[in-house]
Design an enzyme around this catalytic site. Sequence first.
Site, mmCIF file in Angstrom:
data_model
loop_
_atom_site.group_PDB
_atom_site.id
_atom_site.type_symbol
_atom_site.label_atom_id
_atom_site.label_comp_id
_atom_site.label_asym_id
_atom_site.label_seq_id
_atom_site.Cartn_x
_atom_site.Cartn_y
_atom_site.Cartn_z
ATOM 1 N N LEU A 30 0.733 -1.128 0.019
ATOM 2 C CA LEU A 30 0.019 0.003 -0.057
ATOM 3 C C LEU A 30 0.721 1.374 0.014
ATOM 4 O O LEU A 30 1.930 1.266 0.488
ATOM 5 C CB LEU A 30 -1.081 -0.089 1.150
ATOM 6 C CG LEU A 30 -1.829 -1.148 1.331
ATOM 7 C CD1 LEU A 30 -2.707 -0.861 2.429
ATOM 8 C CD2 LEU A 30 -2.573 -1.493 -0.017
ATOM 9 N N HIS A 31 0.343 2.247 -0.924
ATOM 10 C CA HIS A 31 1.062 3.552 -0.858
ATOM 11 C C HIS A 31 -0.002 4.726 -0.476
ATOM 12 O O HIS A 31 -1.158 4.271 -0.311
ATOM 13 C CB HIS A 31 1.698 3.695 -2.136
ATOM 14 C CG HIS A 31 0.773 3.378 -3.375
ATOM 15 N ND1 HIS A 31 -0.317 4.203 -3.754
ATOM 16 C CD2 HIS A 31 0.975 2.426 -4.360
ATOM 17 C CE1 HIS A 31 -0.531 3.629 -4.766
ATOM 18 N NE2 HIS A 31 -0.103 2.673 -5.253
ATOM 19 N N HIS A 34 -3.282 4.410 -2.280
ATOM 20 C CA HIS A 34 -4.453 3.216 -1.746
ATOM 21 C C HIS A 34 -4.962 4.182 -0.448
ATOM 22 O O HIS A 34 -6.376 3.937 -0.347
ATOM 23 C CB HIS A 34 -3.933 2.077 -1.323
ATOM 24 C CG HIS A 34 -3.355 1.324 -2.116
ATOM 25 N ND1 HIS A 34 -1.838 1.184 -2.462
ATOM 26 C CD2 HIS A 34 -3.745 0.579 -3.114
ATOM 27 C CE1 HIS A 34 -1.648 0.357 -3.441
ATOM 28 N NE2 HIS A 34 -2.878 -0.141 -3.926
ATOM 29 N N GLN A 151 -8.921 -0.344 -16.354
ATOM 30 C CA GLN A 151 -9.238 -1.437 -15.151
ATOM 31 C C GLN A 151 -10.782 -0.764 -14.668
ATOM 32 O O GLN A 151 -11.627 -1.529 -14.580
ATOM 33 C CB GLN A 151 -8.404 -1.491 -14.161
ATOM 34 C CG GLN A 151 -8.914 -2.349 -12.675
ATOM 35 C CD GLN A 151 -8.048 -2.580 -11.717
ATOM 36 O OE1 GLN A 151 -7.185 -3.801 -12.036
ATOM 37 N NE2 GLN A 151 -7.862 -1.650 -10.838
HETATM 38 O O1 PAF Z 1 -5.889 -2.571 -8.953
HETATM 39 C C1 PAF Z 1 -5.522 -3.614 -8.184
HETATM 40 O O2 PAF Z 1 -4.648 -3.383 -7.316
HETATM 41 C C2 PAF Z 1 -6.108 -4.920 -8.454
HETATM 42 O O3 PAF Z 1 -6.323 -5.254 -9.816
HETATM 43 C C3 PAF Z 1 -7.331 -5.392 -7.952
HETATM 44 C C4 PAF Z 1 -8.552 -4.295 -8.361
HETATM 45 C C5 PAF Z 1 -7.278 -4.980 -6.432
HETATM 46 C C6 PAF Z 1 -7.871 -6.756 -8.175
HETATM 47 O O4 PAF Z 1 -6.949 -7.560 -7.758
#
Ligand code: PAF
Length: 282
Positions: A30-31, A34, A151
């Site tokens: 985590l950074h 997040h 995504q």
């Molecule tokens: O963006 C991410 O870190 C990943 O693709 C996610 C959304 C946690 C799914 O594993």
Amino acid sequence: MKVVYTNEALALSLSNIQGDLGFVPTMGALHDGHISLIEKSRSENKFTICSIFVNQKQFNNAEDFEKYPKTIDTDLAKLELAKCDMVFVPTNEQIYPANFKAPYYELGNIENVLEGYYRPGHFQGVCIVVNRLLDLIKPNKLYLGRKDFQQCIVIQKMLALQKLEATIELCIVRTKRDQFGLALSSRNLRLSEAAKRKSLILINSLQHAKDALNRDENTDLTKIQNDSINEIKKAGFESVDYFDFINEDFEVIKDNNESKRIIAILTAATIDAVRLIDNIEI
Ligand code: PAF
């Protein structure tokens, strides 16, 4: 902050919750990007849950999966500091039990372009895990960072395909950058300080391209693209996978005379064997 490791413990803890539930899925390492998602969720919901699960199904490259940083103790400390309410840290067996049948998502063209092209199977893997986590957690809101713009659009499509749009709101949070402008990413941990400074060329080129588009909407896209790729390589990148303009249907635009509006410019490039992505909204 409560940390749960099994689906049963998760279900039990969630059964005591009242009010809106915000969910931040992560793969750990985590950074501050997040943490900005956690903060956004906390500001909009009664309760915030974060998951940490390195999802092998979304790695098309085994080495990338092996190399993915695992920093669970510092992750939990950061989440505690950010006042996250609950963290779900499942094992592979919890997410994918022996009887689990992975669905196939009809994502269409978006799966064949840009990240979809360079990482075959990646978006199916992302949809599988996010769908599974949503089934287990049943949040009201789902928080994703805009750095992974493609995504975000893929997950929006998955929510529509699974008829979850009405119950789960997708909240896309703006990209968090370091003091110089580099988009925060877990992969930055593998960059030297020199490579980090060189990597600023990504956002600078995206900004130049956006400025050129804003100055003249009939500007030659191929020229901007070629100039940008050359600049990125000159700054020290080994390769540039793409530097592309996309429209609202997530189609790559080569000619500015097409009727559909350009909504973003996206790039992916590799420096010191670390592949970085970034994008800018138009
Ligand atoms: O963006 C991410 O870190 C990943 O693709 C996610 C959304 C946690 C799914 O594993």
